[in-house]
Design a protein around this motif. Structure first.
Motif, PDB file in Angstrom:
ATOM      1  N   SER A 299       0.803  -1.231   0.000  1.00 26.11           N
ATOM      2  CA  SER A 299       0.000   0.000   0.000  1.00 26.11           C
ATOM      3  C   SER A 299       0.831   1.274   0.000  1.00 26.11           C
ATOM      4  N   LEU A 300       2.098   1.176   0.401  1.00 27.71           N
ATOM      5  CA  LEU A 300       2.924   2.378   0.535  1.00 27.71           C
ATOM      6  C   LEU A 300       4.010   2.488  -0.526  1.00 27.71           C
ATOM      7  N   GLN A 301       3.856   1.777  -1.627  1.00 27.49           N
ATOM      8  CA  GLN A 301       4.872   1.833  -2.679  1.00 27.49           C
ATOM      9  C   GLN A 301       4.947   3.200  -3.341  1.00 27.49           C
ATOM     10  N   ASN A 302       3.856   3.917  -3.361  1.00 28.31           N
ATOM     11  CA  ASN A 302       3.827   5.243  -4.000  1.00 28.31           C
ATOM     12  C   ASN A 302       4.246   6.368  -3.065  1.00 28.31           C
ATOM     13  N   PHE A 303       4.671   6.010  -1.854  1.00 25.16           N
ATOM     14  CA  PHE A 303       5.064   7.030  -0.870  1.00 25.16           C
ATOM     15  C   PHE A 303       6.455   6.723  -0.324  1.00 25.16           C
ATOM     16  N   LYS A 304       7.370   6.371  -1.219  1.00 21.23           N
ATOM     17  CA  LYS A 304       8.720   6.016  -0.802  1.00 21.23           C
ATOM     18  C   LYS A 304       9.527   7.221  -0.338  1.00 21.23           C
ATOM     19  N   GLU A 305       9.030   8.439  -0.632  1.00 19.14           N
ATOM     20  CA  GLU A 305       9.762   9.630  -0.187  1.00 19.14           C
ATOM     21  C   GLU A 305       9.643   9.848   1.317  1.00 19.14           C
ATOM     22  N   VAL A 306       8.685   9.179   1.961  1.00 17.15           N
ATOM     23  CA  VAL A 306       8.515   9.290   3.408  1.00 17.15           C
ATOM     24  C   VAL A 306       9.491   8.338   4.090  1.00 17.15           C
ATOM     25  N   ASN A 307      10.362   8.857   4.930  1.00 11.50           N
ATOM     26  CA  ASN A 307      11.355   7.993   5.572  1.00 11.50           C
ATOM     27  C   ASN A 307      10.721   7.148   6.670  1.00 11.50           C
ATOM     28  N   GLY A 308      11.500   6.209   7.185  1.00  6.34           N
ATOM     29  CA  GLY A 308      10.972   5.241   8.135  1.00  6.34           C
ATOM     30  C   GLY A 308      10.463   5.862   9.423  1.00  6.34           C
ATOM     31  N   LEU A 309      11.181   6.863   9.945  1.00  4.00           N
ATOM     32  CA  LEU A 309      10.793   7.469  11.215  1.00  4.00           C
ATOM     33  C   LEU A 309       9.475   8.222  11.091  1.00  4.00           C
ATOM     34  N   ASN A 310       9.313   8.992  10.005  1.00  4.86           N
ATOM     35  CA  ASN A 310       8.049   9.700   9.799  1.00  4.86           C
ATOM     36  C   ASN A 310       6.898   8.723   9.582  1.00  4.86           C
ATOM     37  N   LEU A 311       7.183   7.650   8.867  1.00  6.56           N
ATOM     38  CA  LEU A 311       6.151   6.644   8.633  1.00  6.56           C
ATOM     39  C   LEU A 311       5.703   6.019   9.959  1.00  6.56           C
ATOM     40  N   TYR A 312       6.661   5.701  10.802  1.00  6.62           N
ATOM     41  CA  TYR A 312       6.311   5.123  12.102  1.00  6.62           C
ATOM     42  C   TYR A 312       5.553   6.129  12.964  1.00  6.62           C
ATOM     43  N   GLY A 313       5.904   7.398  12.869  1.00  5.30           N
ATOM     44  CA  GLY A 313       5.200   8.422  13.633  1.00  5.30           C
ATOM     45  C   GLY A 313       3.725   8.494  13.278  1.00  5.30           C
ATOM     46  N   TRP A 314       3.422   8.475  11.976  1.00  8.39           N
ATOM     47  CA  TRP A 314       2.021   8.541  11.571  1.00  8.39           C
ATOM     48  C   TRP A 314       1.288   7.242  11.867  1.00  8.39           C
ATOM     49  N   ILE A 315       1.977   6.124  11.794  1.00  8.16           N
ATOM     50  CA  ILE A 315       1.348   4.861  12.180  1.00  8.16           C
ATOM     51  C   ILE A 315       0.992   4.878  13.662  1.00  8.16           C
ATOM     52  N   SER A 316       1.854   5.450  14.498  1.00  9.31           N
ATOM     53  CA  SER A 316       1.566   5.546  15.930  1.00  9.31           C
ATOM     54  C   SER A 316       0.341   6.401  16.198  1.00  9.31           C
ATOM     55  N   ILE A 317       0.215   7.520  15.479  1.00 10.79           N
ATOM     56  CA  ILE A 317      -0.935   8.408  15.689  1.00 10.79           C
ATOM     57  C   ILE A 317      -2.239   7.720  15.305  1.00 10.79           C
ATOM     58  N   ILE A 318      -2.252   7.079  14.154  1.00  5.17           N
ATOM     59  CA  ILE A 318      -3.475   6.398  13.713  1.00  5.17           C
ATOM     60  C   ILE A 318      -3.778   5.198  14.599  1.00  5.17           C
ATOM     61  N   SER A 319      -2.734   4.491  15.045  1.00  7.03           N
ATOM     62  CA  SER A 319      -2.938   3.342  15.937  1.00  7.03           C
ATOM     63  C   SER A 319      -3.554   3.781  17.263  1.00  7.03           C
ATOM     64  N   LEU A 320      -3.151   4.941  17.756  1.00  4.76           N
ATOM     65  CA  LEU A 320      -3.736   5.459  18.987  1.00  4.76           C
ATOM     66  C   LEU A 320      -5.233   5.710  18.810  1.00  4.76           C
ATOM     67  N   LEU A 321      -5.608   6.250  17.658  1.00  7.04           N
ATOM     68  CA  LEU A 321      -7.038   6.475  17.390  1.00  7.04           C
ATOM     69  C   LEU A 321      -7.797   5.161  17.278  1.00  7.04           C
ATOM     70  N   TYR A 322      -7.133   4.129  16.793  1.00  8.82           N
ATOM     71  CA  TYR A 322      -7.763   2.815  16.744  1.00  8.82           C
ATOM     72  C   TYR A 322      -7.933   2.225  18.141  1.00  8.82           C
ATOM     73  N   LEU A 323      -6.867   2.299  18.963  1.00  4.63           N
ATOM     74  CA  LEU A 323      -6.778   1.493  20.176  1.00  4.63           C
ATOM     75  C   LEU A 323      -7.529   2.078  21.371  1.00  4.63           C
ATOM     76  N   PHE A 324      -7.415   3.380  21.571  1.00  2.88           N
ATOM     77  CA  PHE A 324      -7.930   3.926  22.829  1.00  2.88           C
ATOM     78  C   PHE A 324      -9.442   3.737  22.995  1.00  2.88           C
ATOM     79  N   PRO A 325     -10.269   3.966  21.978  1.00  4.10           N
ATOM     80  CA  PRO A 325     -11.709   3.705  22.176  1.00  4.10           C
ATOM     81  C   PRO A 325     -11.995   2.248  22.530  1.00  4.10           C
ATOM     82  N   VAL A 326     -11.268   1.315  21.938  1.00  2.00           N
ATOM     83  CA  VAL A 326     -11.464  -0.100  22.260  1.00  2.00           C
ATOM     84  C   VAL A 326     -10.995  -0.380  23.678  1.00  2.00           C
TER      85      VAL A 326
END
Length: 438
Positions: A299-326
């Motif tokens: 899914s992220l092949q078209n966004f290779k300009e985003v480095n690993g740290l930034n990618l992990y940062g946004w994954i953490s933010i979205i994961s928090l929105l997933y997890l906390f209500p549950v």
């Protein structure tokens, strides 16, 4: 008046200088052969050549002729006359250096610069391997240290406050705030956010959430060492799921996962703190992280300009929105009572707060270091380093929490981890072969 007569140098000729009533005869043949000069003659020549130019107007012309003949400025050296050898001494040695008479140079011998040795035939400087090795050692050291600290304080908090859903949510919250601070202070370049990028992150973030909360549940039920032994079986799930999705693996890769299965089975059977919820939590965590990696590649092949740290940062933010209500739905009603019990057990509220904060900070930091290490080294080296990281964490947590370990349990753990190492080697060899074919 000063006159000079120069006759063919092949015969014995004289050059006569006339000044006042003094006449000095110089054998011109010796001027043409400096090796035949004796000490007295050389001193006389230097005495006359150091005379004022107004008294010897034509001398420069004669010397320049000699210079053209011999290729170096004869008698213009600043070398002391004591360095001019007699013709009767060391003629053999002088004959060997006469092709390059450095003792006639206007500079002392020790001041003549030598050419620097070439780094390589192309002239490209060699890399500073020592500095590179030191940087990698520092990155690996931080990665291991931060992971150990996270596992220790994460387990300490769960022993007092056994609510992994809230703790996992807080750890994602700390990572999200950390990245927002880095982006706002421009310590880390903020990636460009677009709707397609957010949509592409929804799948990987969901699987990351499943992997993280499942691992926290496992940590709360069994020993940290056992969870890491089971999590070392992640390559098995990676090969199986990738094969279902169309990837093919050579025989040596399939054979390398057999020791992992055998070792994990032996460790599970002989584990003192065995618990089915802890076992299933570790296994589900492997499934979640494997699907996260597979889905990210697609899914992220078209966004290779985003480095690993930034990618992990946004994954953490979205994961928090997933997890906390549950988390609120699953165990929210028990948090207040559990908090008071934890305060009574620990004695000081600040101690619990510090432990929770450290678990959140070091959870993000060790993931950040892992991404930085992956940027600096090859995937194979990273895989081997990750395997050794599990060994270090298992040993550290056993020493800190003094968990009892049976001999068969230790043997199973060692077999599983060694199988992970074999898998990384076989997988790397398979990738190299496929790249050569392409």
């Amino acid at each position: 008046m000063l006159t000079s007569n120069l006759i063919n140098p092949s015969s014995t000729s004289t050059v006569t200088f006339s000044k006042s009533n003094h006449h000095h005869a110089i054998n011109a043949s010796t001027l043409l052969n400096p090796l035949l000069l004796n000490r007295t003659q050389s001193q006389r020549i230097l005495h006359h050549l150091s005379a004022p130019t107004s008294l010897v107007p034509h001398l420069g012309t004669k010397v320049s002729i000699f210079s053209k003949i011999h290729g170096y400025p004869l008698a213009l050296s600043s070398t002391p006359t004591s360095q001019i050898y007699d013709s009767s001494s060391k003629i053999g040695h002088l004959s060997r250096i006469s092709a390059n008479p450095s003792w006639l140079s206007p500079k002392p011998r020790f001041q003549i610069p030598r050419a620097a040795p070439e780094a390589n035939p192309e002239g490209v400087p060699e890399p500073k391997t020592n500095t590179k090795t030191l940087q990698l050692a520092l990155v690996f050291g931080l990665w291991y240290f931060q992971n150990i600290v996270f596992n220790i304080y994460n387990k300490k908090v769960l022993n007092l406050f056994p609510f992994p859903w809230l703790l996992a949510s807080f750890q994602l919250f700390v990572g999200s705030v950390w990245m927002l601070i880095l982006w706002s202070l421009k310590l880390q370049p903020c990636p460009k956010i677009s709707k397609p990028f957010i949509i592409a992150l929804l799948g990987p973030a969901l699987f990351h959430t499943i992997g993280h909360i499942s691992a926290c549940v496992s940590f709360s039920k069994v020993a940290v060492s056992f969870t890491h032994v089971i999590k070392s079986s992640e390559p098995v799930f990676s090969v199986v799921f990738s094969s279902f999705l169309g990837d093919s693996y050579p025989l040596q890769v399939w054979l390398s996962i057999l020791p992992i299965v055998l070792g994990c089975s032996l460790a599970a059977v002989t584990e003192v703190s065995f618990n089915f919820q802890g076992l299933w939590g570790a296994l589900i965590s492997n499934v979640g992280f494997v699907l996260r990696n597979i889905y990210s590649k697609r899914s992220l092949q078209n966004f290779k300009e985003v480095n690993g740290l930034n990618l992990y940062g946004w994954i953490s933010i979205i994961s928090l929105l997933y997890l906390f209500p549950v988390a609120v739905f699953v165990e929210g009603s028990q948090w207040v009572q559990g908090y008071h019990q934890a305060i009574q057990a620990v004695g000081k509220p600040s101690t619990l707060y510090i432990w929770v904060l450290l678990s959140g900070m070091f959870y993000h930091l060790y993931n950040q270091s892992s991404y930085q290490a992956l940027d600096e080294i090859s995937p194979l080296t990273f895989s081997v380093g990750n395997t050794m990281k599990r060994v270090v964490v298992i040993i550290s947590t056993i020493l800190v929490f003094r968990n009892p370990v049976r001999p068969l349990n230790a043997l199973g753990s060692a077999i599983a981890i060694f199988g992970t190492f074999l898998y990384s080697q076989a997988s790397s060899a398979s990738k190299k072969k496929s790249e050569k074919k392409d």
